[in-house]
Every structure is written in C-alpha cells, then in structure tokens.
Design a protein around this motif. Structure first.
Motif, PDB file in Angstrom:
ATOM      1  N   ASP A  59      -9.099   8.028  -5.393  1.00  0.00           N
ATOM      2  CA  ASP A  59      -8.509   7.913  -6.723  1.00  0.00           C
ATOM      3  C   ASP A  59      -7.095   7.388  -6.536  1.00  0.00           C
ATOM      4  N   ILE A  60      -6.653   6.532  -7.410  1.00  0.00           N
ATOM      5  CA  ILE A  60      -5.295   6.011  -7.337  1.00  0.00           C
ATOM      6  C   ILE A  60      -4.401   6.921  -8.162  1.00  0.00           C
ATOM      7  N   ALA A  61      -3.378   7.466  -7.503  1.00  0.00           N
ATOM      8  CA  ALA A  61      -2.435   8.345  -8.187  1.00  0.00           C
ATOM      9  C   ALA A  61      -1.424   7.488  -8.952  1.00  0.00           C
ATOM     10  N   GLU A  62      -1.295   7.753 -10.217  1.00  0.00           N
ATOM     11  CA  GLU A  62      -0.376   7.000 -11.075  1.00  0.00           C
ATOM     12  C   GLU A  62       1.047   7.538 -10.911  1.00  0.00           C
ATOM     13  N   LEU A  63       1.988   6.636 -10.721  1.00  0.00           N
ATOM     14  CA  LEU A  63       3.398   7.021 -10.654  1.00  0.00           C
ATOM     15  C   LEU A  63       3.860   7.323 -12.073  1.00  0.00           C
ATOM     16  N   THR A  64       4.151   8.601 -12.358  1.00  0.00           N
ATOM     17  CA  THR A  64       4.551   8.985 -13.712  1.00  0.00           C
ATOM     18  C   THR A  64       6.050   9.244 -13.836  1.00  0.00           C
ATOM     19  N   PHE A  65       6.735   9.402 -12.695  1.00  0.00           N
ATOM     20  CA  PHE A  65       8.188   9.578 -12.732  1.00  0.00           C
ATOM     21  C   PHE A  65       8.789   9.019 -11.454  1.00  0.00           C
ATOM     22  N   ASP A  66       9.847   8.235 -11.603  1.00  0.00           N
ATOM     23  CA  ASP A  66      10.617   7.700 -10.478  1.00  0.00           C
ATOM     24  C   ASP A  66      12.076   7.803 -10.864  1.00  0.00           C
ATOM     25  N   SER A  67      12.840   8.589 -10.123  1.00  0.00           N
ATOM     26  CA  SER A  67      14.243   8.822 -10.491  1.00  0.00           C
ATOM     27  C   SER A  67      15.070   7.540 -10.462  1.00  0.00           C
ATOM     28  N   PHE A  86       3.502  11.773  -8.916  1.00  0.00           N
ATOM     29  CA  PHE A  86       2.236  11.045  -9.025  1.00  0.00           C
ATOM     30  C   PHE A  86       1.203  11.967  -9.643  1.00  0.00           C
ATOM     31  N   ARG A  87       0.303  11.384 -10.446  1.00  0.00           N
ATOM     32  CA  ARG A  87      -0.783  12.163 -11.049  1.00  0.00           C
ATOM     33  C   ARG A  87      -2.100  11.418 -10.885  1.00  0.00           C
ATOM     34  N   ALA A  88      -3.135  12.187 -10.561  1.00  0.00           N
ATOM     35  CA  ALA A  88      -4.503  11.669 -10.495  1.00  0.00           C
ATOM     36  C   ALA A  88      -5.414  12.773 -11.010  1.00  0.00           C
ATOM     37  N   GLY A  89      -5.932  12.588 -12.212  1.00  0.00           N
ATOM     38  CA  GLY A  89      -6.758  13.636 -12.815  1.00  0.00           C
ATOM     39  C   GLY A  89      -5.932  14.891 -13.012  1.00  0.00           C
ATOM     40  N   GLY A  90      -6.404  16.018 -12.516  1.00  0.00           N
ATOM     41  CA  GLY A  90      -5.660  17.269 -12.636  1.00  0.00           C
ATOM     42  C   GLY A  90      -4.729  17.534 -11.472  1.00  0.00           C
ATOM     43  N   GLU A  96      10.286  14.393  -2.954  1.00  0.00           N
ATOM     44  CA  GLU A  96      11.706  14.065  -2.851  1.00  0.00           C
ATOM     45  C   GLU A  96      11.873  13.257  -1.563  1.00  0.00           C
ATOM     46  N   VAL A  97      12.375  12.040  -1.698  1.00  0.00           N
ATOM     47  CA  VAL A  97      12.574  11.158  -0.541  1.00  0.00           C
ATOM     48  C   VAL A  97      14.066  11.147  -0.228  1.00  0.00           C
ATOM     49  N   THR A  98      14.418  11.572   0.990  1.00  0.00           N
ATOM     50  CA  THR A  98      15.816  11.599   1.409  1.00  0.00           C
ATOM     51  C   THR A  98      15.964  10.799   2.699  1.00  0.00           C
ATOM     52  N   GLY A  99      17.173  10.689   3.166  1.00  0.00           N
ATOM     53  CA  GLY A  99      17.419  10.036   4.443  1.00  0.00           C
ATOM     54  C   GLY A  99      16.909  10.843   5.615  1.00  0.00           C
ATOM     55  N   GLU A 100      16.600  12.112   5.385  1.00  0.00           N
ATOM     56  CA  GLU A 100      16.090  12.986   6.438  1.00  0.00           C
ATOM     57  C   GLU A 100      14.571  13.078   6.450  1.00  0.00           C
ATOM     58  N   GLU A 158       0.389   4.492  -4.921  1.00  0.00           N
ATOM     59  CA  GLU A 158       0.734   3.082  -4.766  1.00  0.00           C
ATOM     60  C   GLU A 158       1.801   2.954  -3.686  1.00  0.00           C
ATOM     61  N   TRP A 159       1.973   1.739  -3.159  1.00  0.00           N
ATOM     62  CA  TRP A 159       2.965   1.496  -2.122  1.00  0.00           C
ATOM     63  C   TRP A 159       4.351   1.393  -2.757  1.00  0.00           C
ATOM     64  N   LEU A 160       5.321   2.049  -2.125  1.00  0.00           N
ATOM     65  CA  LEU A 160       6.699   2.056  -2.603  1.00  0.00           C
ATOM     66  C   LEU A 160       7.638   1.747  -1.452  1.00  0.00           C
ATOM     67  N   ARG A 161       8.839   1.334  -1.790  1.00  0.00           N
ATOM     68  CA  ARG A 161       9.900   1.185  -0.783  1.00  0.00           C
ATOM     69  C   ARG A 161      10.768   2.419  -0.837  1.00  0.00           C
ATOM     70  N   ALA A 162      11.143   2.895   0.339  1.00  0.00           N
ATOM     71  CA  ALA A 162      11.979   4.100   0.430  1.00  0.00           C
ATOM     72  C   ALA A 162      13.338   3.866  -0.184  1.00  0.00           C
TER      73      ALA A 162
END
Length: 162
Positions: A59-67, A86-90, A96-100, A158-162
C-alpha cells in the motif's frame, strides 16, 4: 494541392513488408542509442535498485503532513527537525527527521518491521518496539523512503529528500 492526402504518400498497395525485420530494427536502434547517448552507470544502478525495491502488494502511504510545507516556521530555531506524517488505511506513521537520524511511531502500535530505503544502498532495518516507536541513529543523506511490514500488510512511503 487538391486531391492530395497524407495517406497518399504511402499507399498500402505499394508497401511490401516481406523483407522488414522489426526485431533487427529494434536491435539496431538500441545499439545506436547506446553509442550516441549512453545511460550513465550511476543512473542505471539507481534504476535497477528502484526496481528491486518495489513491492507489488504494498500500500502506498500518503504524505498527509510535512513541516517544510504545512507548518509555520519557528523564529529562533534555524535547524528545526522535519516532521512527517504518512497514512495508509488505518495505519499512521509519524516521523521526525533530524541530523542525528530518525525518530517515530507507528499507530496503532503492534509488531512491525521498518526498513529505510536509500536508493542503491543496502536496506537499513530499524527496530520497532511494542508501542510502535522506532529510532535510527543514521540520518538519511539523500532520497529515502520507508517500508513497513505489519501483520500481513506492507506499506511503502513515497521517496523524499532529507
């Protein structure tokens, strides 16, 4: 130019395809493309890696929030972590993506396996505890995606850049 049509340029009755070899033409075109405009080795490796990582049942998880897009910037915090949902069904995955590295939680909590996909690099498994929490000490350095296996469900972001 009355009476002339585009179809008149190649009349059907005059075309003889008995000597035409489509496979030979295709091979000659491949050879010409390889010689005149070769695919860079790095791009070929990325394409092979992307194909190898696909999950037909996922299932493809939909990006529902990106800060970076949805949140208001906080004054005085120049290097704020990136928050993703990300959301996929229920199923919901908060990250949280950090430098660490990565910190997150899978909801609803339960047994799960999480993998960080990073192009041609090896897949990095990330342990998920019984409350659905996970931490990775390796920050993504380029495009990345997550693959989550929980129960019989496979979810890929989906693919994202850090």
């Amino acid at each position: 130019m009355s009476g002339t049509h585009d179809d008149d340029a190649f009349p059907e009755e005059g075309f003889d395809d008995t000597g035409f070899d489509g496979d030979l033409l295709e091979e000659e075109l491949r050879q010409a493309a390889a010689a005149l405009d070769p695919v860079p080795a790095e791009l070929r490796q990325l394409a092979l890696g992307a194909y190898a990582l696909h999950d037909l049942d996922a299932d493809i998880a939909e990006l529902t929030f990106d800060s970076l897009v949805d949140a208001l910037p906080v004054r005085g915090v120049p290097d704020a972590p990136r928050m993703l949902t990300f959301r996929a069904g229920g199923l919901t995955v908060d990250i949280e993506v950090t430098g660490e590295g990565l910190i997150g939680q899978v909801l609803p909590p339960g047994p799960a396996r999480l993998e960080v996909l990073g192009g041609p690099r090896a897949v990095r498994p990330v342990p998920v505890d019984t409350l659905g929490r996970f931490t990775s000490d390796t920050p993504p350095t380029g495009p990345f995606a997550l693959r989550l296996r929980t129960g019989g469900q496979v979810v890929v972001t989906e693919w994202l850049r850090a």
